[in-house]
Scaffold this motif. Structure first.
Motif, mmCIF file in Angstrom:
data_model
loop_
_atom_site.group_PDB
_atom_site.id
_atom_site.type_symbol
_atom_site.label_atom_id
_atom_site.label_comp_id
_atom_site.label_asym_id
_atom_site.label_seq_id
_atom_site.Cartn_x
_atom_site.Cartn_y
_atom_site.Cartn_z
ATOM 1 N N MET A 1 9.379 -6.149 2.546
ATOM 2 C CA MET A 1 8.357 -6.699 3.425
ATOM 3 C C MET A 1 8.979 -7.784 4.305
ATOM 4 O O MET A 1 9.675 -8.664 3.811
ATOM 5 N N PRO B 1 5.653 -11.778 3.685
ATOM 6 C CA PRO B 1 4.408 -11.488 2.954
ATOM 7 C C PRO B 1 3.171 -12.152 3.534
ATOM 8 O O PRO B 1 2.056 -11.850 3.102
ATOM 9 N N PRO C 1 0.773 -8.821 4.993
ATOM 10 C CA PRO C 1 1.057 -7.704 4.075
ATOM 11 C C PRO C 1 0.522 -6.362 4.580
ATOM 12 O O PRO C 1 -0.206 -5.653 3.890
ATOM 13 N N LYS C 2 0.850 -6.029 5.811
ATOM 14 C CA LYS C 2 0.443 -4.778 6.441
ATOM 15 C C LYS C 2 1.411 -4.520 7.587
ATOM 16 O O LYS C 2 2.292 -5.329 7.858
ATOM 17 N N TRP D 1 2.523 -4.960 11.000
ATOM 18 C CA TRP D 1 2.189 -5.973 11.995
ATOM 19 C C TRP D 1 1.721 -5.307 13.285
ATOM 20 O O TRP D 1 2.250 -4.270 13.696
ATOM 21 N N ASP E 1 8.007 -1.098 10.517
ATOM 22 C CA ASP E 1 6.928 -1.762 9.771
ATOM 23 C C ASP E 1 6.122 -2.685 10.679
ATOM 24 O O ASP E 1 5.367 -3.535 10.194
ATOM 25 N N ASP F 1 -0.983 -2.082 3.153
ATOM 26 C CA ASP F 1 0.447 -2.095 2.809
ATOM 27 C C ASP F 1 0.924 -0.752 2.261
ATOM 28 O O ASP F 1 1.983 -0.663 1.655
ATOM 29 N N LEU G 1 4.328 -0.005 4.029
ATOM 30 C CA LEU G 1 5.363 -1.039 4.108
ATOM 31 C C LEU G 1 6.505 -0.780 3.138
ATOM 32 O O LEU G 1 6.284 -0.464 1.961
ATOM 33 N N ASP G 2 7.724 -0.926 3.637
ATOM 34 C CA ASP G 2 8.963 -0.807 2.852
ATOM 35 C C ASP G 2 9.259 0.611 2.383
ATOM 36 O O ASP G 2 10.208 0.818 1.613
ATOM 37 N N LYS H 1 7.886 6.001 -1.105
ATOM 38 C CA LYS H 1 7.679 4.688 -1.690
ATOM 39 C C LYS H 1 7.020 4.837 -3.059
ATOM 40 O O LYS H 1 6.004 5.535 -3.189
#
Length: 680
Positions: free
Chosen positions: A1, A4, A7-8, A10, A340, A388, A391-392, A624
Motif C-alpha cells: 500500500m 495507509p 486504503p483504496k 487513489w 494503485d 482495498d 490494492l497491492d 492477491k
C-alpha cells in the motif's frame, strides 16, 4: 500500500488553486466530493510563488491550500515545485540556464530549462525541498512527496562539460582506459588530458540529433546526463527523507521516454509513478506494454498512474476527445496492469497559456453538468466501492521481455545498418503477439532475476553487458526458453564489437553464427519459409528491415529465407542447451508469424491464455491473497461476446456471478474475482 492514509485506489490529480480566486476554490471543494476525489497533487510549478529572491520564502498561500484540502478530507501529493526555476534566478544566476544541442544559451522560459549541473540549481532546489519537508512534515493531508516534474532534457553547457570529465574520471580512472573503450585511435581522437574532452553535440561529435561519429562518447554522455538529472532528484529526496523518512517519495516518469534510464532511477524511488498520454491512434497494446514497463521497474511492485487526461490533451497534431467510456476503460487498463492510483492532469482546466485546451475534471464551463464530469464521478463511485480489494495485487506472468535503455541508446546512435530499425517497435511486436492472445507478460530490465520466468524474450539485444550472457546461459541450462533476434550480441557496454562472430557472447546459447547482415529498403521484403508445419505456423511469412545471414552450428533450422542470394539459409533456429532451448529469429517477421511463434513457444511451456476473447477484448490478471482478479476490457466500439468459463467468479463492479457465454458492452469493463489457480 502506497500510504495507509488512503486504503483504496487513489483518485484525483493535479490541482492549481493558486491560479484561481477563493470563490473558485470554494466551488471546487463542492464538486470534488461529487466526483469522489480523495487526493490532489499541488505545488508542482509554484517555486516563483513561494520564493521571490534568495532569502525570501512565503508559504502562507500553500498553508491555506493544505489546510483547506485537509478540512475537506482530501489528501495531498505535495510536489517540491522545482520543475521550473523562478525568473529572478535565471536573471541573477545564468548558470542555471541550459545550453542546447546546437550550443545556444537559453534564456528564461518554458519549464525544463534548468541545467542539472548548475551549482545554483543544486543549491536552491534541495533547499526548497528541505523547507517544505520541515513545514509540512506533520500535516495530516500529506501522503506522498512528488519531486520536481517529468525530468528530461539534456544540457551542453560549460558546467556540464566540466562535470562530464569528473564523471568520466570516476568511471574509467585513467585516460588510457578511456582511450581504449572509446576506441580513440579511430580518426586521431587520442586524449592526453581530461580537459581535452568536450561535450558531444552539433559543435563536436554529433549531428541530426542522434547521429554521431563516436558512439562511445555519445553513449557515455547520455549515461552522464541521465545520472546528472537523477542526482538532482536524489539531492531533493535526501533532504525530504531526513525530515520525513516514513512518507514515500516519487517523481513522475514518462513510459518509454528515451533520455533517462528509468531502471536506474527506480532504485531511488519508493514508488514508481508515470504519466500516460496515448494518442487516439496509439495501439492499446502499446499502452499496456508501457504500464507493464512501469510495473517492471521495481520488480512487479504496483505503481501510480500520476497523470492522464479525462478528455483531450493539447500537444498532439490532432487532439481528439476521448469517446464516451474510454476514460473509464483506460483508467481500468492502468489498474489492471498494476496501478494503485487513478489520477488526472488536471482537476480544473487552466484559462491561459499552452495548457488551456488540455482537458480537466472541471472544464471551462465551471460546473458538474458535463459528460466528462459525469463519467469521472461514475468512476469515482466505483473506486470507492472497490475499496482495498485490488490494492497491492501483483502480476503472475511467466513470460518476460527484456528492455534496456542503454541498449536503445546504442542502437539509435549506431552508424548503420538501417535507419528503419526502431528498438521500441521491435519490442512491441513481440509484446503485441502475446497481448493479442491474452498471455500475461512482464517487461523487465537486464538485471532482473530471470529464474521467475519460463520464457524470456530479448529482441535486438545489440548490447550485451557484463554477466548478461552468463545469466542467460544459466537460465536456459536450467530449463528456460530464451528468444533473441537479428542484430543481437554485437557489442559490449562500451559499444565495442565483440570479435569472433555475431551474436558474440550469445553464440554458444543460440548455437548459430551470423556471417553478415542485409538491410532491406522499406518497400522490400524477404520470406520465412517453414521447413515443416509447426502448430499454426505453416508455409511462408514475410520479413524485413534486417536479415542476418546465419549458419547453424548446434541449432536446428526451423525456417529458411525464401529469396535473394541467401535463399535457403536459416532464418529461424532452435538450439537445445542444457535442459532448455534458445530461439534465434534472424529477421523482423510479420505479425502473423509472431502470433503463431509465440503461441507455439508458450504451449511448449504449458502457458495458456487467461481467456479466449475476440480481438480488442483485453484480459489481464492481478492476484492477491489467493484470489485472482481478472480484468476484462472491451476496447471495441461495439459489444462483444466470449466464454468466461465455469469458475466460481463474481464481477466486482456489479456484484453478479459470471459464467459461460457472456456479453461485455462496448468499451465495457469486468473485474472477475475468483480463486487463484495454482501456478506451480
Amino acid at each position: 500500500m502506497i500510504n495507509p492514509k488512503i486504503p483504496k485506489i487513489w483518485y484525483g490529480g493535479d490541482y492549481n488553486p493558486e491560479q484561481w480566486d477563493k470563490a473558485t476554490m470554494d466551488e471546487d471543494m463542492r464538486m470534488f466530493p461529487l466526483a469522489g476525489i480523495d487526493v490532489a497533487t499541488i505545488n508542482v510549478f509554484s517555486w516563483a510563488r513561494s520564493q521571490r529572491d534568495e532569502e525570501s520564502y512565503d508559504f502562507t498561500w500553500l498553508d491555506e491550500i493544505m489546510d483547506r484540502l485537509a478540512a475537506e478530507g482530501i489528501k495531498v501529493c505535495l510536489a517540491t515545485s522545482t520543475g521550473a526555476h523562478p525568473a529572478w534566478m535565471a536573471k541573477k544566476y545564468p548558470d542555471v540556464l541550459r545550453v542546447d544541442y546546437e550550443g545556444r544559451k537559453r534564456k528564461f522560459g518554458g519549464r525544463h530549462n534548468s541545467c542539472p549541473n548548475s551549482p545554483t540549481y543544486r543549491k536552491y532546489a534541495p533547499l526548497m525541498a528541505r523547507k517544505l519537508a520541515e513545514r509540512y512534515k506533520d500535516h495530516p493531508a500529506l501522503v506522498i512527496w512528488h519531486i520536481s516534474n517529468e525530468y528530461g532534457g539534456y544540457c551542453y553547457c560549460d558546467n556540464c562539460e566540466r562535470q562530464f570529465r569528473v564523471w568520466l574520471q570516476k568511471r574509467y580512472e585513467t585516460l588510457e582506459k578511456l582511450n581504449t573503450v572509446w576506441n580513440t585511435g579511430f580518426w586521431g581522437h587520442t586524449f592526453y588530458d581530461w580537459d581535452e574532452i568536450v561535450v558531444p553535440n552539433v559543435l563536436s561529435e554529433e549531428f541530426d540529433g542522434n547521429r554521431t561519429f563516436f558512439q562511445g562518447i555519445s553513449l557515455d554522455y547520455r549515461r552522464f546526463q541521465s545520472d546528472s538529472l537523477l542526482e538532482c532528484y536524489r539531492l531533493e529526496r535526501d533532504e525530504i527523507k531526513q525530515v520525513t523518512p516514513e512518507i514515500p517519495v516519487t517523481t513522475n516518469l514518462m513510459g518509454f521516454y528515451p533520455e533517462l534510464d528509468y531502471f536506474e532511477w527506480a532504485k531511488h524511488m519508493d514508488v514508481v509513478s508515470w504519466d500516460n498520454y496515448p494518442a487516439i491512434d496509439t495501439p492499446v497494446s502499446f499502452t499496456a506494454m508501457s504500464h507493464n514497463l512501469m510495473r517492471g521497474l521495481k520488480g512487479g511492485q504496483p505503481f501510480m498512474l500520476m497523470e492522464q487526461t479525462p478528455s483531450v490533451q493539447n500537444w498532439s497534431p490532432y487532439n481528439s476527445a476521448k469517446r464516451p467510456g474510454v476514460m473509464r476503460l483506460w483508467s481500468y487498463q492502468a489498474v489492471a496492469h498494476g496501478a494503485d492510483t487513478v489520477m488526472f492532469f488536471q482537476l480544473r482546466r487552466s484559462i491561459g497559456a499552452c495548457e488551456k485546451f488540455h482537458g480537466a475534471l472541471i472544464e471551462h464551463a465551471g460546473h458538474e453538468h458535463t459528460r466528462v464530469f459525469r463519467e469521472c464521478a461514475e468512476l469515482g463511485s466505483e473506486l470507492q466501492q472497490l475499496g482495498d480489494r485490488i490494492l497491492d495485487a501483483r502480476s503472475r506472468a511467466r513470460v518476460a521481455i527484456l528492455y534496456d535503455w542503454e541498449n536503445r541508446w546504442a542502437i539509435e546512435l549506431s552508424s548503420g545498418p538501417t535507419k528503419q530499425l526502431n528498438y521500441v517497435d521491435e519490442i512491441h511486436k513481440y509484446y503485441a503477439a502475446l497481448y493479442e492472445q491474452n498471455i500475461q507478460t512482464d517487461v523487465i530490465g537486464v538485471e532482473e532475476d530471470l529464474d521467475k520466468y519460463d520464457v524470456v524474450i530479448a529482441p535486438v539485444l545489440y548490447m550485451v553487458k557484463p554477466g548478461v550472457d552468463e545469466r542467460v546461459e544459466r537460465f536456459v541450462a536450467s530449463g528456460g526458453t530464451f528468444i533473441t533476434t537479428f542484430f543481437s550480441g554485437i557489442v559490449n557496454e562500451h559499444d565495442l564489437v565483440t570479435l569472433g562472430g555475431y551474436p558474440g557472447k550469445l553464440r554458444q546459447v543460440t548455437g548459430i553464427w551470423a556471417e553478415e547482415t542485409d538491410a532491406l529498403l522499406p518497400e522490400q521484403q524477404n520470406h520465412m519459409v517453414m521447413k515443416q508445419d509447426w502448430g499454426p505456423l505453416r508455409g511462408s511469412y514475410s520479413c524485413g528491415i534486417l536479415c542476418d545471414v546465419i549458419h547453424a552450428e548446434t541449432a536446428e533450422v526451423l525456417a529458411e529465407y525464401g529469396t535473394d542470394f541467401y535463399q535457403g539459409t536459416p532464418v529461424l533456429t532452435r538450439n537445445r542447451f542444457g535442459k532448455g532451448q534458445a530461439y534465434y529469429v534472424a529477421s523482423s517477421p510479420d505479425a502473423g508469424f509472431l502470433r503463431g511463434f509465440m503461441s507455439n513457444v508458450c504451449e511448449e511451456q504449458g502457458i495458456k491464455p487467461l481467456l479466449d476473447t475476440p480481438a480488442g477484448v483485453e484480459v489481464v490478471e492481478r492476484a492477491k491473497d489467493g484470489t485472482s482478479l481478472l480484468f476484462i476490457m472491451n476496447h471495441n466500439a461495439e459489444a462483444m461476446a466470449f466464454d468466461a468459463g465455469s469458475a466460481n467468479q463474481t464481477d466486482l463492479l456489479t456484484g453478479r456471478p459470471v459464467t459461460g457465454h457472456v456479453t461485455i458492452p462496448a468499451r465495457g469493463v469486468m473485474i472477475l474475482e475468483r480463486p487463484a489457480a495454482d501456478e506451480s
